[in-house]
Design an enzyme around this catalytic site. Structure first.
Site, short mmCIF file in Angstrom:
data_model
loop_
_atom_site.label_atom_id
_atom_site.label_comp_id
_atom_site.label_asym_id
_atom_site.label_seq_id
_atom_site.Cartn_x
_atom_site.Cartn_y
_atom_site.Cartn_z
N TYR A 134 73.78 34.91 89.54
CA TYR A 134 72.54 34.72 88.81
C TYR A 134 71.86 33.48 89.33
O TYR A 134 72.48 32.41 89.43
CB TYR A 134 72.83 34.58 87.31
N ASP A 170 73.30 27.57 95.33
CA ASP A 170 72.78 27.42 93.98
C ASP A 170 73.87 26.73 93.17
O ASP A 170 74.79 27.36 92.67
CB ASP A 170 72.43 28.79 93.39
N LYS A 223 71.12 22.05 84.91
CA LYS A 223 72.15 21.89 83.89
C LYS A 223 72.66 20.45 83.75
O LYS A 223 71.99 19.64 83.13
CB LYS A 223 73.24 22.94 84.11
C1 LIG Z 1 71.66 28.72 84.69
C2 LIG Z 1 71.53 29.07 86.12
C3 LIG Z 1 70.29 29.24 86.74
C4 LIG Z 1 69.01 29.26 85.97
O1 LIG Z 1 68.71 28.05 85.39
P1 LIG Z 1 67.62 28.01 84.21
O2 LIG Z 1 67.47 26.57 83.92
O3 LIG Z 1 68.21 28.83 83.09
O4 LIG Z 1 66.38 28.64 84.74
C5 LIG Z 1 70.25 29.45 88.09
N1 LIG Z 1 71.39 29.50 88.82
C6 LIG Z 1 72.59 29.35 88.26
C7 LIG Z 1 73.81 29.39 89.12
C8 LIG Z 1 72.71 29.14 86.89
O5 LIG Z 1 73.93 29.05 86.36
#
Ligand SMILES: *Cc1c(COP(=O)(O)O)cnc(C)c1O
Length: 445
Positions: A149, A244, A272
């Site tokens: 994701y 990511d 995060k």
């Molecule tokens: C949470 C997450 C996202 C998206 O971040 P948001 O702040 O919710 O848009 C993208 N990549 C990874 C790996 C994530 O865990």
């Protein structure tokens, strides 16, 4: 204005009102608790390892706002920094020292990072990193992995993890075929499939984007050689490798997965933990690439609230506390105790289970394993998970309400909290087995 009084015990009232004015009653789908057949949690406050609902019930929290709260809820250094910043102004739309201070910390901690652009969500970070990669290579295609994701931008809603997996939505209406057609996919941890994609499309691939440890299909570590293999394939084809690390950054190691696995990405997306619970994210990399971004370069990306002073203050305070306390090894040991305990409790009851702890991320699948990709993850018993989940929640333990999400640990979680959790897990597994459909009397229809 027609707002009712705030009555502390009427959670169902909030749920009803929420569903009336917000789709599903939520601001983000997985909060609806649909996959575990429950009503959503309405949080009122949090302190340390615990979150409290509107009725004042406390839960040991392993969701931690889906990752950001590595110091636990309302961590005093973060709260103080944000409060101080708020008194000085909520937003300026102008440069401030705090942006520089946070960017310098990111560059010092995260391998390969010389320059940082702050944005407001992980989605923006990955989306913008891909834009930069496309501009830098002059190519359009990207490769992502099933179950990973990267936020909800159009390009990424192709065999995505997290809420998309939880809801069993393969893709999303509203994403033009012309856009999703530029996103190729392969199974996670499958270098043969990657080689096949490169053999056919390598010359048109702008980037490979990957969660270096997959955390949105449950927790799936990279197999030995997987990340190195991606690095090689990208180098040979002239494509960029984007890690990511929105979830793994400052979690699987101080410097993220690049540090832990010794594999260098070209661009990295962060979020995060970076914002400590404020809407802060970033993409970052070497000067040579980042200088393509406006205003130095020709690739456009902007944000009214980007580099927001409260967010920057929160991020600086959290990273400084991590620097001061260096909790990473201790977090991993405690996460391993938790995972080993859950797997042992399941095994003792004849329930297949396997799990992993990586830094302060952890995950357990209710299946034999090993789990190398999204298809393996989906073999987990989601019915049993839902029953087990509800039994944990009733007993005051809050895990992510989905079999396809990683768990987190904060420095506020003590050994006693983990022991208490394992006690609850044992009881919850018993309750889940008792409630099992196959325990129904013979002939029951
Ligand atoms: C949470 C997450 C996202 C998206 O971040 P948001 O702040 O919710 O848009 C993208 N990549 C990874 C790996 C994530 O865990």
């Amino acid at each position: 204005m027609n707002r009712g009084p705030r009555r502390p015990s009427a959670a169902s009232d909030w749920i009803r009102r929420a569903r009336d004015v917000m789709p599903g009653g939520v601001s983000s789908p997985v909060r609806a608790f649909g996959a575990v057949g429950m009503e959503p949690l309405f949080a009122a406050s949090g302190k340390g390892a615990r979150i409290f609902d509107e009725a004042g019930r406390g839960y040991l929290d392993y969701v931690l706002s889906w990752g950001p709260l590595i110091l636990g809820h309302a961590a005093p250094p973060v709260v103080e920094a944000v409060t101080r910043a708020a008194r000085e102004g909520m937003s300026f739309g102008a440069c401030q020292a705090r942006e520089v201070e946070l960017a310098e910390r990111v560059a010092a901690w995260v391998p390969g990072v010389e320059m940082v652009r702050f944005v407001n969500s992980g989605t923006e970070a990955t989306m913008s990193a891909v834009r930069l990669a496309r501009a830098a290579t002059g190519r359009d295609l990207i490769l992502k992995f099933a179950g990973c994701y990267h936020g909800h931008a159009d390009a990424f809603l192709v065999v995505a993890g997290s809420g998309v997996a939880t809801l069993s939505l393969p893709d999303s209406p509203g994403v033009p075929a012309a856009t999703s057609g530029l996103t190729l996919t392969a199974p996670y941890n499958d270098l043969e499939a990657v080689a096949a994609v490169f053999a056919e499309h390598g010359a048109r691939l702008a980037a490979v984007i990957v969660e270096p440890v997959a955390g949105n299909a449950g927790l799936i570590p990279p197999r030995e050689g997987f990340l190195e293999g991606l690095r090689d394939a990208c180098d040979r084809a002239g494509a960029l490798l984007i890690f990511d690390e929105v979830m793994t950054g400052f979690r699987v190691a101080r410097g993220g997965a690049q540090e832990r696995y010794g594999v260098a990405a070209d661009l990295v997306a962060l979020g995060k933990v970076l914002g400590a619970g404020m809407p802060v994210a970033a993409y970052a990399g070497p000067r040579e690439l980042m200088r393509r971004m406006a205003p130095e370069g020709d690739v456009y990306q902007a944000g009214t609230l980007s580099g927001n002073p409260l967010g920057m203050a929160a991020g600086i305070a959290q990273l400084d506390e991590l620097e001061r306390t260096d909790p990473f090894d201790g977090l991993e040991r405690r996460a391993a105790t938790l995972v080993d305990g859950i797997v042992a409790a399941a095994s003792a009851r004849g329930i297949p289970a396997c799990g992993t702890a990586l830094g302060s991320m952890w995950g357990v699948f209710l299946s034999d394993g090993p789990v190398f990709d999204f298809d393996d993850a989906r073999r987990a018993d989601t019915d049993l998970f839902a029953r087990y989940y509800r039994a944990c929640f009733e007993r005051g333990v809050f895990f992510a309400p989905s079999a396809f999400e990683a768990g987190f640990l904060s420095t506020a979680h003590t050994d006693a909290d983990v022991a208490e959790t394992l006690g609850v897990v044992g009881e919850a597994l018993d309750a889940a087995l008792e409630a099992a459909p196959d325990a129904a009397p013979e002939g029951a229809g």
